[in-house]
Motif scaffolding. Structure first.
Motif, PDB file in Angstrom:
ATOM      1  N   GLY A 530      61.775  28.720  24.646  1.00  0.00           N
ATOM      2  CA  GLY A 530      61.932  28.129  25.965  1.00  0.00           C
ATOM      3  C   GLY A 530      60.808  27.178  26.313  1.00  0.00           C
ATOM      4  O   GLY A 530      59.862  26.976  25.540  1.00  0.00           O
ATOM      5  N   ALA A 531      60.929  26.585  27.483  1.00  0.00           N
ATOM      6  CA  ALA A 531      59.922  25.650  27.978  1.00  0.00           C
ATOM      7  C   ALA A 531      59.761  25.861  29.477  1.00  0.00           C
ATOM      8  O   ALA A 531      60.658  26.383  30.156  1.00  0.00           O
ATOM      9  N   THR A 532      58.603  25.462  29.979  1.00  0.00           N
ATOM     10  CA  THR A 532      58.304  25.568  31.403  1.00  0.00           C
ATOM     11  C   THR A 532      57.804  24.235  31.917  1.00  0.00           C
ATOM     12  O   THR A 532      56.915  23.623  31.301  1.00  0.00           O
ATOM     13  N   PHE A 533      58.365  23.800  33.026  1.00  0.00           N
ATOM     14  CA  PHE A 533      57.896  22.600  33.716  1.00  0.00           C
ATOM     15  C   PHE A 533      57.687  22.983  35.178  1.00  0.00           C
ATOM     16  O   PHE A 533      58.610  23.419  35.851  1.00  0.00           O
ATOM     17  N   GLN A 534      56.453  22.828  35.638  1.00  0.00           N
ATOM     18  CA  GLN A 534      56.120  23.268  36.983  1.00  0.00           C
ATOM     19  C   GLN A 534      55.225  22.250  37.666  1.00  0.00           C
ATOM     20  O   GLN A 534      54.336  21.667  37.049  1.00  0.00           O
ATOM     21  N   LYS A 535      55.478  22.051  38.947  1.00  0.00           N
ATOM     22  CA  LYS A 535      54.626  21.187  39.760  1.00  0.00           C
ATOM     23  C   LYS A 535      54.342  21.884  41.079  1.00  0.00           C
ATOM     24  O   LYS A 535      55.252  22.413  41.723  1.00  0.00           O
ATOM     25  N   ARG A 574      50.046  20.144  37.904  1.00  0.00           N
ATOM     26  CA  ARG A 574      51.187  20.097  36.997  1.00  0.00           C
ATOM     27  C   ARG A 574      50.919  21.003  35.802  1.00  0.00           C
ATOM     28  O   ARG A 574      49.796  21.045  35.287  1.00  0.00           O
ATOM     29  N   TYR A 575      51.977  21.661  35.398  1.00  0.00           N
ATOM     30  CA  TYR A 575      51.864  22.613  34.288  1.00  0.00           C
ATOM     31  C   TYR A 575      53.108  22.480  33.417  1.00  0.00           C
ATOM     32  O   TYR A 575      54.235  22.379  33.923  1.00  0.00           O
ATOM     33  N   ALA A 576      52.898  22.466  32.113  1.00  0.00           N
ATOM     34  CA  ALA A 576      54.026  22.398  31.175  1.00  0.00           C
ATOM     35  C   ALA A 576      53.704  23.268  29.968  1.00  0.00           C
ATOM     36  O   ALA A 576      52.528  23.415  29.579  1.00  0.00           O
ATOM     37  N   ARG A 597      52.700  30.622  22.766  1.00  0.00           N
ATOM     38  CA  ARG A 597      52.887  29.678  23.870  1.00  0.00           C
ATOM     39  C   ARG A 597      51.865  28.553  23.762  1.00  0.00           C
ATOM     40  O   ARG A 597      50.695  28.793  23.454  1.00  0.00           O
ATOM     41  N   ARG A 598      52.316  27.336  23.989  1.00  0.00           N
ATOM     42  CA  ARG A 598      51.421  26.189  24.063  1.00  0.00           C
ATOM     43  C   ARG A 598      51.452  25.675  25.497  1.00  0.00           C
ATOM     44  O   ARG A 598      52.500  25.264  26.006  1.00  0.00           O
ATOM     45  N   ASP A 599      50.280  25.724  26.152  1.00  0.00           N
ATOM     46  CA  ASP A 599      50.171  25.389  27.566  1.00  0.00           C
ATOM     47  C   ASP A 599      49.528  24.023  27.756  1.00  0.00           C
ATOM     48  O   ASP A 599      48.637  23.623  27.000  1.00  0.00           O
ATOM     49  N   GLY A 600      49.964  23.364  28.815  1.00  0.00           N
ATOM     50  CA  GLY A 600      49.334  22.127  29.243  1.00  0.00           C
ATOM     51  C   GLY A 600      49.051  22.166  30.722  1.00  0.00           C
ATOM     52  O   GLY A 600      49.918  22.535  31.529  1.00  0.00           O
ATOM     53  N   SER A 601      47.816  21.824  31.123  1.00  0.00           N
ATOM     54  CA  SER A 601      47.407  21.916  32.519  1.00  0.00           C
ATOM     55  C   SER A 601      46.758  20.615  32.962  1.00  0.00           C
ATOM     56  O   SER A 601      45.960  20.023  32.229  1.00  0.00           O
ATOM     57  N   GLY A 607      42.471  15.175  26.262  1.00  0.00           N
ATOM     58  CA  GLY A 607      42.056  15.841  25.042  1.00  0.00           C
ATOM     59  C   GLY A 607      41.789  17.319  25.202  1.00  0.00           C
ATOM     60  O   GLY A 607      41.619  18.034  24.211  1.00  0.00           O
ATOM     61  N   LYS A 608      41.731  17.787  26.437  1.00  0.00           N
ATOM     62  CA  LYS A 608      41.470  19.205  26.709  1.00  0.00           C
ATOM     63  C   LYS A 608      42.625  19.881  27.456  1.00  0.00           C
ATOM     64  O   LYS A 608      42.527  21.051  27.809  1.00  0.00           O
ATOM     65  N   GLN A 609      43.683  19.146  27.678  1.00  0.00           N
ATOM     66  CA  GLN A 609      44.732  19.644  28.565  1.00  0.00           C
ATOM     67  C   GLN A 609      45.631  20.685  27.919  1.00  0.00           C
ATOM     68  O   GLN A 609      46.296  21.435  28.629  1.00  0.00           O
TER      69      GLN A 609
END
Length: 985
Positions: A530-535, A574-576, A597-601, A607-609
């Motif tokens: 799955g995937a997550t997209f959040q704002k 924002r988070y994905a 899980r691979r998170d993005g913030s 380069g650190k997100q």
């Protein structure tokens, strides 16, 4: 002829009906859903034919499909539930509700967030409480309902005012920053910002609880995910644990109406024995005699100006009132085989024990719709919860400390005509303690939480689904400050003023997901991708209005002479992420669970997100092995273990950028934050092993867990030289915090007969928190706060040296010999955390009566003050022993030197005492009208009940409340006794 015709007609009809009622042996497709009594789907249910081989199992959503003949009977079996046998006949859809066995392993079906599991098969550590345990508690926050009920979960009340935010710690404090320790809240699949909202009222110290708009009676269950296996699928959001709140939904049955109402009274739970006027004045006079000082109206107004016969119990005066509590709920639920619904509304009201007429009100509404197609391929689930709270709290400061500082012969607060008494207090150069009494504070919060789940199963074992959620929270706070609230001689009384604080939080989430479930050989493989997209957006604005012409216009900013902006912020987050889970069980004995899980913030720089997190969990049900057959008394045995990492991005937004604010003059900017694009995620690595045992057909169950969490790469304020213009800059340091401990859980079915049953559950947590490393700690801003190798909850204290023979005053050790007493001499370490905590609950049912009670217990130390013999202001009654020279009291004095010595004394280990306590947290008694009487009154259910909260506390602690053992002057909760009735139609 007529007879022959009728006979032939009857024969034809009989043959037609017979051919329809007794079909041939052809196959027909059967489908359906298997749920428990809480309407939760049960995955993995074995469905077999009664007299022939074959069958299937239910998928993650409790759904199944198979081919059967009309003369077949299906057997539905699952461990912990009563087996059911259903004849197929002409049915094509068979939905089953399984009843839990009396000797089962507790609440078997568990919500793990993105999937469901069972108590038997879980590889992670998940604790659960159900509606039956919490729905009748007269509480505002759902988190407070968890106190004493879960191992590893520590909940501290935010105060005694409704709406205050409690503090929850799941397996200890991981981050050095307070804001870095909040768990993830998820309500019906929708993540909620767990940070308390700001307040200018009495809630300013704890903040406003973001969960205060939830109706406790509408909650179906609360699950808490603790270890890596359970939380890794949430990635960085689950670093401090996950709290899953599931609200109730309708059942596929006839329409049912449930109405419940209760009312009661909340009171102040305890009193501290203080000096009466005679004792107090005797000690005060002795102080002046010892100091050789003549009392006058300036240094001893309590001896010279005030009535020497007046004796006021200020505890009773300030918070001795009765706070009424009322709660009313109504819900309607029903449905058919494909669609179910539930709608409801509730009203909650609580008064105050303080002076004045102040109320906390909450209105809530909820709606739920669940639908699936006849072929079980398509499912829709929609839930929405809406809550409105109106909090009218006192507009002046908390009077808890004032109640213990005032002399017992201090003047009255009001004049005979009801106005505030300014003159008598003013003669002593003091302000009336009720300064601000006529202030009015109103905080109105609105919270909407909605979630839509859609799923489609194109192939057997394959499910495509998505979760759509939206939440919108607003808070409008207004504090009116009329000038009549203040001393006529002060600047505050010159004009009317108001304080405004507006806040908004909005968040949406989209989570597409694919589930796959298939039997392979003697096992079952389950996969989730799955995937997550959040704002999320966060808005806050503070305004200050002054110069209103009349009191009636206070709060209308257009009528203010001056309006100042105190604060203004708008933040966006924002988070994905992408996530996956692969689980396999072999013969329902060996379980392996892999999560990634691979998170993005957006809170980190380029380069650190992004960061990767994952976990592995395994379990072995060894009681299924053949070599365990001789041990007939052992009905269940499981070993489990997990290891993994989760992250943490709970820091402010835009911290990696330079920040500027506008100057007061036009056209200018000034820097308020330094950029650091290199800092990144905190990392929490979690390790756990556990064992679960069931004895005597699971009548006795024991669970033991050993955990170790290490949080590293800590995000802290790195100290900078003053020449830079900034004290700190956000950065990662090599500091590591470790939390480890033991969790023990026990449950038993002590007795079970038709008219009597008795169940017991018990939990114990033995935590250990430690700062493992912190480079250059002595040069950091935390040099006087932490010590390596010690808990984060320590207090640094002076070494007490006894009473000085010459001065008669308390003395402490000058450790470094520099003839100064300062922080360098605080080398004694005291742990302010809990040594262990837990709870013991029992449920007894006798005929139609039910009795439930919960004891909460804590082992800890706390401090207690108010022993300054001779100083101005009341003290504990124990100080009277100083008159006879008994006890370790310094010379009775009111001098400056004695006050300094007393201040140093309070920072030694002497004020510490045993603050352990055993509290009767909840007590509930109910009576259910027997079914044989219900048709007479035309209802389907009738229950009367009584509930008590915080009824008794046993403790050696001499302070106000051992749950808040810092100084002894604060209390966390009220004693509440309520009674009510529930009707079902």
């Amino acid at each position: 002829m007529k007879f022959l015709f009728r006979s032939c007609l009857r024969l034809s009809i009989f043959l037609v009906l017979s051919s329809w009622a007794i079909p041939c042996t052809g196959q027909q497709q059967i489908s359906g859903t298997v749920t428990n009594t809480d309407n939760m789907p049960i995955p993995g249910v074995n469905i077999t034919f009664k007299n022939k081989p074959g069958g299937t199992t239910t998928n993650f959503d409790g759904q199944y499909e198979l081919n059967a003949q009309a003369q077949d009977s299906l057997v539905f079996a699952y461990l912990g539930y009563q087996t059911q046998t259903i004849a197929v006949a002409n049915q094509t859809q068979i939905n089953i509700t399984l009843q839990e066995e009396e000797n089962s392993l507790g609440d078997l079906v568990i919500n793990a967030g993105y999937y469901t599991t069972t108590e038997r098969e879980r590889t992670g550590n998940i604790a659960k409480v159900t509606a039956e345990e919490i729905e009748l508690q007269p509480l505002v926050s759902p988190l407070e309902a968890l106190q004493g009920r879960m191992a590893g979960v520590e909940v501290n009340s935010g105060g005694n005012l409704p709406g205050s935010a409690p503090t929850i710690r799941i397996r200890g404090q991981n981050s050095l920053r307070t804001e870095g320790n909040y768990p993830l809240y998820i309500i019906d699949g929708m993540p909620i910002n767990s940070t308390p909202l700001e307040s200018n009222s009495n809630l300013s110290s704890s903040g406003i609880d973001p969960l205060s708009t939830l109706n406790l009676s509408n909650i179906e269950s609360i699950e808490v995910l603790k270890d890596a296996d359970a939380t890794a699928i949430y990635g960085s959001r689950g670093a401090n644990g996950v709290v899953l709140i599931t609200t109730k939904k309708g059942k596929s049955a006839k329409t049912e109406v449930q109405a419940r109402v209760y009312t009661g009274i909340s009171t102040f739970p305890n009193h501290i024995d203080m000096l009466n006027t005679s004792q107090y004045l005797q000690i005060r006079r002795r102080a002046f005699e010892n100091d050789g000082v003549e009392p006058d109206q300036y240094n001893a107004y309590d001896l010279v100006l005030w009535d020497q016969q007046r004796n006021t119990d200020w505890q009773e005066e300030f918070f001795g009132g009765n706070a009424p509590v009322t709660d009313a709920n109504i819900s309607v639920s029903g449905g058919n085989q494909t669609t179910s619904f539930r709608v409801g509304g509730a009203y909650f009201n609580q008064g105050t024990i303080y002076r004045g007429d102040y109320n906390y009100e909450r209105f809530t509404g909820n709606a739920q719709l669940n639908h699936h197609s006849k072929d079980q391929k398509f499912t829709l689930n929609f839930k929405t919860n809406y809550g409105v709270t109106q909090n009218e709290l006192v507009g002046y400061l908390d009077l808890t400390n004032t109640a213990f500082n005032l002399s017992p012969n201090a003047p009255s607060l009001f004049l005979i005509n009801g106005e505030l008494n300014w003159e008598e207090w003013g003669e002593a150069g003091l302000n009336n303690p009720l300064s601000g009494y006529y202030n009015r504070s109103q905080t109105r919060s609105n919270n909407s939480i909605s979630n839509l789940g859609l799923s489609y199963s194109p192939l057997e074992g394959l499910e495509v689904k998505t979760n759509l959620g939206y939440t919108f929270f607003t808070s409008r706070e207004l504090v009116k400050r009329p000038k009549k609230s203040y001393n006529p001689s002060s600047w505050e009384s010159l004009e009317h003023r108001s304080t405004h604080l507006d806040q908004e939080r909005a968040s949406w989430i989209i989570e597409p997901q694919i589930n796959y479930n298939k039997k392979i050989s003697k096992g079952t493989i389950s996969a989730i991708v799955g995937a997550t997209f959040q704002k999320s957006t966060d808005f806050g604005r503070g305004l200050y209005g002054e110069g209103y012409v009349t009191e009636s216009l206070i709060g209308n900013l257009t009528a203010a002479d001056r309006v100042n902006s105190v604060s203004n912020r708008t933040q966006e987050y924002r988070y994905a992420a992408i996530f996956g889970r692969l689980a396999y069980n072999w013969q329902k004995k060996y379980y392996l669970n892999l999560t990634g899980r691979r998170d993005g913030s957006s809170r980190f720089g380029p380069g650190k997100q992004f960061a990767n997190f994952g976990a592995v969990g395994a379990a072995w049900i060894f009681s299924e092995e053949s070599f365990m057959d001789p041990l007939k008394f052992l009905s269940f045995g499981k070993l489990r273990a997990s290891y993994g990492s989760t992250g943490n991005d709970q820091i402010g937004d835009y911290g990696y950028l330079d920040a500027y604010e506008a100057t007061s003059g036009p056209g200018g900017l000034y820097p308020v934050g330094l950029a650091n694009p290199d800092y990144s995620w905190e990392v929490n690595k979690k390790l756990e092993v556990g064992i679960q045992l069931g004895f005597l057909k699971d009548r006795i169950n024991i669970g033991i867990s050993r955990y170790q969490n290490r949080s590293s790469n800590q995000l802290v304020g790195y100290p900078l030289p003053s020449i830079t213009g900034f004290t700190t800059v956000q950065a990662n340091l090599g500091a590591t915090v470790e939390n480890k401990g033991w969790e023990i859980e026990f449950s038993s079915l002590n007795f079970q007969q038709d008219n009597f049953s008795w169940r017991t559950s018990f939990n114990l947590t033995i935590p250990e928190n430690k700062l493992i490393s912190y480079p250059n700690l002595q040069q950091s801003s935390y040099a006087n706060t932490y010590r390596i190798g010690e808990p984060l909850t320590i207090g640094l204290r002076y070494h007490y040296e006894g009473i000085d023979d010459e001065t008669g005053l308390y003395q402490v050790r000058d450790v470094n010999g520099d003839d100064q007493i300062d922080y360098q001499d605080r080398t004694l370490i005291k742990n302010n955390g809990r040594q262990y905590f837990g709870g013991l609950s029992n449920t007894l049912k006798v005929h139609d009566f039910s009795l439930q009670f919960l004891f909460q217990y804590v082992k800890q130390e706390g401090t207690i003050s108010m022993v300054d013999a001779g100083s101005l202001g009341n003290q504990r009654s124990i100080v009277s022993r100083a008159l006879e020279g008994q006890g370790q009291f310094q010379t009775i004095s009111q001098s400056y030197e004695s006050s300094i010595a007393y201040s140093n004394y309070l920072t030694t280990a002497l004020p510490y005492s045993d603050a352990s306590f055993l509290r009767l947290k909840t007590l509930s008694l109910s009576y259910q009208l027997p079914e044989r009487f219900l048709p007479i009154v035309g209802i389907s259910g009738f229950t009367v009940f009584a509930n008590a909260q915080n009824l008794f506390t046993w403790t050696p602690y001499e302070g106000l409340d051992p749950a808040m053992p810092n100084g002894g002057r604060s209390f966390s909760a009220l004693r509440t006794i309520a009674a009510g009735v529930e009707l079902n139609f």
